[in-house]
Design a protein around this motif. Sequence first.
Motif, PDB file in Angstrom:
ATOM      1  N   ASP A  34      31.920  23.876 -20.624  1.00 48.31           N
ATOM      2  CA  ASP A  34      31.971  25.533 -20.425  1.00 48.31           C
ATOM      3  C   ASP A  34      33.046  25.894 -21.097  1.00 48.31           C
ATOM      4  OD1 ASP A  34      32.994  27.656 -18.836  1.00 48.31           O
ATOM      5  OD2 ASP A  34      31.149  27.332 -17.488  1.00 48.31           O
ATOM      6  N   THR A  35      32.734  27.013 -21.952  1.00 50.70           N
ATOM      7  CA  THR A  35      33.793  27.832 -22.745  1.00 50.70           C
ATOM      8  C   THR A  35      34.661  28.295 -21.871  1.00 50.70           C
ATOM      9  OG1 THR A  35      31.758  28.217 -24.327  1.00 50.70           O
ATOM     10  CG2 THR A  35      34.019  29.437 -24.474  1.00 50.70           C
ATOM     11  N   ASP A  36      34.583  28.991 -21.107  1.00 46.88           N
ATOM     12  CA  ASP A  36      35.571  29.726 -20.045  1.00 46.88           C
ATOM     13  C   ASP A  36      36.417  28.456 -19.597  1.00 46.88           C
ATOM     14  OD1 ASP A  36      34.712  31.986 -20.402  1.00 46.88           O
ATOM     15  OD2 ASP A  36      33.267  31.972 -18.640  1.00 46.88           O
ATOM     16  N   CYS A  37      36.074  27.372 -19.118  1.00 40.34           N
ATOM     17  CA  CYS A  37      36.650  26.094 -18.705  1.00 40.34           C
ATOM     18  C   CYS A  37      37.684  25.906 -19.898  1.00 40.34           C
ATOM     19  CB  CYS A  37      36.043  25.145 -18.035  1.00 40.34           C
ATOM     20  SG  CYS A  37      35.432  25.403 -16.537  1.00 40.34           S
ATOM     21  N   LEU A  38      37.172  25.455 -21.081  1.00 38.32           N
ATOM     22  CA  LEU A  38      38.227  25.236 -21.983  1.00 38.32           C
ATOM     23  C   LEU A  38      39.170  26.267 -22.363  1.00 38.32           C
ATOM     24  CD1 LEU A  38      35.746  24.047 -24.902  1.00 38.32           C
ATOM     25  CD2 LEU A  38      37.044  22.555 -23.567  1.00 38.32           C
ATOM     26  N   LYS A  39      39.124  27.453 -22.200  1.00 36.54           N
ATOM     27  CA  LYS A  39      40.162  28.570 -22.148  1.00 36.54           C
ATOM     28  C   LYS A  39      40.981  28.298 -20.903  1.00 36.54           C
ATOM     29  CE  LYS A  39      37.281  31.908 -24.481  1.00 36.54           C
ATOM     30  NZ  LYS A  39      36.552  33.475 -24.226  1.00 36.54           N
ATOM     31  N   GLU A  40      40.614  27.934 -19.817  1.00 40.34           N
ATOM     32  CA  GLU A  40      41.593  27.724 -18.479  1.00 40.34           C
ATOM     33  C   GLU A  40      42.455  26.501 -18.786  1.00 40.34           C
ATOM     34  OE1 GLU A  40      38.985  29.682 -15.204  1.00 40.34           O
ATOM     35  OE2 GLU A  40      39.348  27.422 -14.933  1.00 40.34           O
ATOM     36  N   LEU A  41      41.743  25.442 -19.813  1.00 39.00           N
ATOM     37  CA  LEU A  41      42.435  24.271 -19.960  1.00 39.00           C
ATOM     38  C   LEU A  41      43.647  24.789 -20.863  1.00 39.00           C
ATOM     39  CD1 LEU A  41      42.833  21.170 -20.204  1.00 39.00           C
ATOM     40  CD2 LEU A  41      41.302  21.219 -21.528  1.00 39.00           C
ATOM     41  N   ASP A  42      43.361  25.541 -21.789  1.00 41.09           N
ATOM     42  CA  ASP A  42      44.635  26.234 -22.548  1.00 41.09           C
ATOM     43  C   ASP A  42      45.574  26.704 -21.519  1.00 41.09           C
ATOM     44  OD1 ASP A  42      43.219  25.334 -25.078  1.00 41.09           O
ATOM     45  OD2 ASP A  42      42.512  27.316 -25.610  1.00 41.09           O
TER      46      ASP A  42
END
Length: 142
Positions: free
Chosen positions: A123-131
């Motif tokens: 999930d692209t949004d989750c990758l942003k949240e991981l950042d």
Amino acid sequence: MRVEFHGLTFDLPAGWVDIAGDLPEGSPPTLAKETDGCGAIQFSIAKYRGGEKPNVDFNALRTFMLQFCQNNSIDAGNITKNEFENIISVGVLSDTDDQLLSAWYLSNGNDVVFMTYLGMANDTDCLKELDVARAIVSSISF
């Protein structure tokens, strides 16, 4: 914005809120995006209160992380280590078909924090949240 959260200080982007009140009693301190989030960040905090100083080092944190990896079937070969200001940390990332999990143990030599980010896999949004979670790790002070 710099925040104080359960004895920790760190940078937290706007839109992230404490959601522990919405979780079962006894849940650890938890942050998530107020809207449109796909994961959560949780903290377990062990503060030195007295007695012999523990002098937590990279080896101790790595031992904790190895146990975490073993308990959760995570490849321990992915453990990383980092140091910033007076904080040392070890981390691991597990990205499966079902979930995106990153975990960190951090210490200032006396206190220890275990922090996790758990979100949906692929999930692209989750990758942003991981950042965001990574940014929090690098900005934590005790």
